[in-house]
Design a protein around this motif. Structure first.
Motif, PDB file in Angstrom:
ATOM      1  N   ARG A 106       0.734  -1.356   0.314  1.00 54.42           N
ATOM      2  CA  ARG A 106       0.068   0.008  -0.643  1.00 54.42           C
ATOM      3  C   ARG A 106       1.217   1.152  -0.064  1.00 54.42           C
ATOM      4  O   ARG A 106       1.870   1.588   0.339  1.00 54.42           O
ATOM      5  N   LEU A 107       0.545   2.294  -0.934  1.00 56.23           N
ATOM      6  CA  LEU A 107       0.953   3.172  -0.940  1.00 56.23           C
ATOM      7  C   LEU A 107       0.660   4.272   0.032  1.00 56.23           C
ATOM      8  O   LEU A 107      -0.531   4.477   0.086  1.00 56.23           O
ATOM      9  N   LEU A 108       1.390   4.766   1.254  1.00 55.69           N
ATOM     10  CA  LEU A 108       1.268   5.270   2.629  1.00 55.69           C
ATOM     11  C   LEU A 108       1.542   6.745   2.430  1.00 55.69           C
ATOM     12  O   LEU A 108       0.161   7.823   2.961  1.00 55.69           O
ATOM     13  N   SER A 109       2.783   7.311   1.856  1.00 56.19           N
ATOM     14  CA  SER A 109       2.584   8.511   1.054  1.00 56.19           C
ATOM     15  C   SER A 109       3.391   9.205  -0.265  1.00 56.19           C
ATOM     16  O   SER A 109       4.437   8.109  -0.356  1.00 56.19           O
ATOM     17  N   ILE A 110       2.806  10.361  -0.963  1.00 52.77           N
ATOM     18  CA  ILE A 110       3.933  11.004  -1.656  1.00 52.77           C
ATOM     19  C   ILE A 110       4.583  12.213  -0.974  1.00 52.77           C
ATOM     20  O   ILE A 110       3.587  13.545  -0.551  1.00 52.77           O
ATOM     21  N   ARG A 111       5.758  12.431  -1.318  1.00 50.63           N
ATOM     22  CA  ARG A 111       5.782  14.020  -1.045  1.00 50.63           C
ATOM     23  C   ARG A 111       7.299  14.591  -2.456  1.00 50.63           C
ATOM     24  O   ARG A 111       7.794  13.730  -2.717  1.00 50.63           O
ATOM     25  N   LEU A 119       7.854   8.183  -2.540  1.00 47.73           N
ATOM     26  CA  LEU A 119       7.281   7.106  -1.820  1.00 47.73           C
ATOM     27  C   LEU A 119       6.679   6.383  -1.182  1.00 47.73           C
ATOM     28  O   LEU A 119       8.377   5.347  -1.194  1.00 47.73           O
ATOM     29  N   THR A 172      -2.454   7.553  -5.621  1.00 49.08           N
ATOM     30  CA  THR A 172      -2.526   8.445  -4.693  1.00 49.08           C
ATOM     31  C   THR A 172      -2.562   7.652  -3.844  1.00 49.08           C
ATOM     32  O   THR A 172      -2.755   6.136  -3.628  1.00 49.08           O
ATOM     33  N   GLU A 173      -1.832   8.249  -2.195  1.00 44.83           N
ATOM     34  CA  GLU A 173      -2.153   8.192  -1.304  1.00 44.83           C
ATOM     35  C   GLU A 173      -3.354   6.800  -0.839  1.00 44.83           C
ATOM     36  O   GLU A 173      -4.262   7.243  -0.792  1.00 44.83           O
TER      37      GLU A 173
END
Length: 195
Positions: A106-111, A119, A172-173
């Motif tokens: 699972r994608l937790l965060s994008i910055r 990612l 997306t997160e």
């Protein structure tokens, strides 16, 4: 076998759920050069072409494949990372990828990080031990270098080219992704008696 270098972003045209699930995939690949029975990686999942026509082909996924990957959530319009199987003499630009997904992360965060995106993903606990800093991992079929690892979380950088040449620009997160751990890591762990 594959390398994790995506050569087309296709789109699901149709989904037929009866017994096994059939997906019609739109592609920029020249379908005249795709043989019936050919293997193509779809978001990292190796699937067999069973029918084809101009600009599209059909694949079939079993219940097992749907339960162990993100394919069960595909619908018409879903964008898909595509890679055709390696041929002898092809450049190995990424790392050796089998097309056998090990689990769903699972994608937790994008910055933002410069022009790139950092990612952070969460891997199932059973896979986390195989993910190492500066090691390789395939995420939705894309060969990536792991930057850092903390428990079952790991980070990767996505350069602008990868954002536009794969489906990563649309993540997306909270999104689920297919994970394939590095084959060499699996064998080293097995030889070390950790598996």
């Amino acid at each position: 076998m594959f390398t994790g270098i995506i050569t087309d972003v296709g789109r699901v045209r149709a989904v037929e759920r009866q017994g096994d699930t059939r997906f019609t995939i739109e592609t920029a690949f020249d379908t005249e050069t795709i043989a019936i029975g050919a293997s193509i990686a779809h978001n990292g999942v190796c699937l067999t072409v069973i029918e084809k026509g101009p600009g599209a082909y059909v694949i079939q996924a079993s219940g097992e494949t749907l339960s162990k990957t993100t394919l069960g959530g595909w619908e018409a319009g879903t964008r898909v990372n595509l890679e055709r199987a390696l041929k002898v003499g092809d450049e190995l630009g990424g790392h050796i990828v089998s097309g056998h997904v090990d689990g769903v992360g699972r994608l937790l965060s994008i910055r933002p990080e410069g022009e790139s995106l950092r990612l952070t993903f969460e891997a199932p606990a059973t896979l986390a031990k195989y993910i190492a800093p500066k090691g390789s991992v395939a995420i939705d079929g894309v060969s990536l270098t792991v930057n850092e690892v903390e428990g079952n979380r790991f980070g990767v950088n996505i350069i602008p080219h990868t954002q536009t040449a794969t489906t990563f620009g649309g993540l997306t997160e909270g999104d689920a992704v297919n994970l394939e751990i590095d084959m060499l890591a699996r064998y080293v762990a097995r030889l070390a008696g950790q598996e």
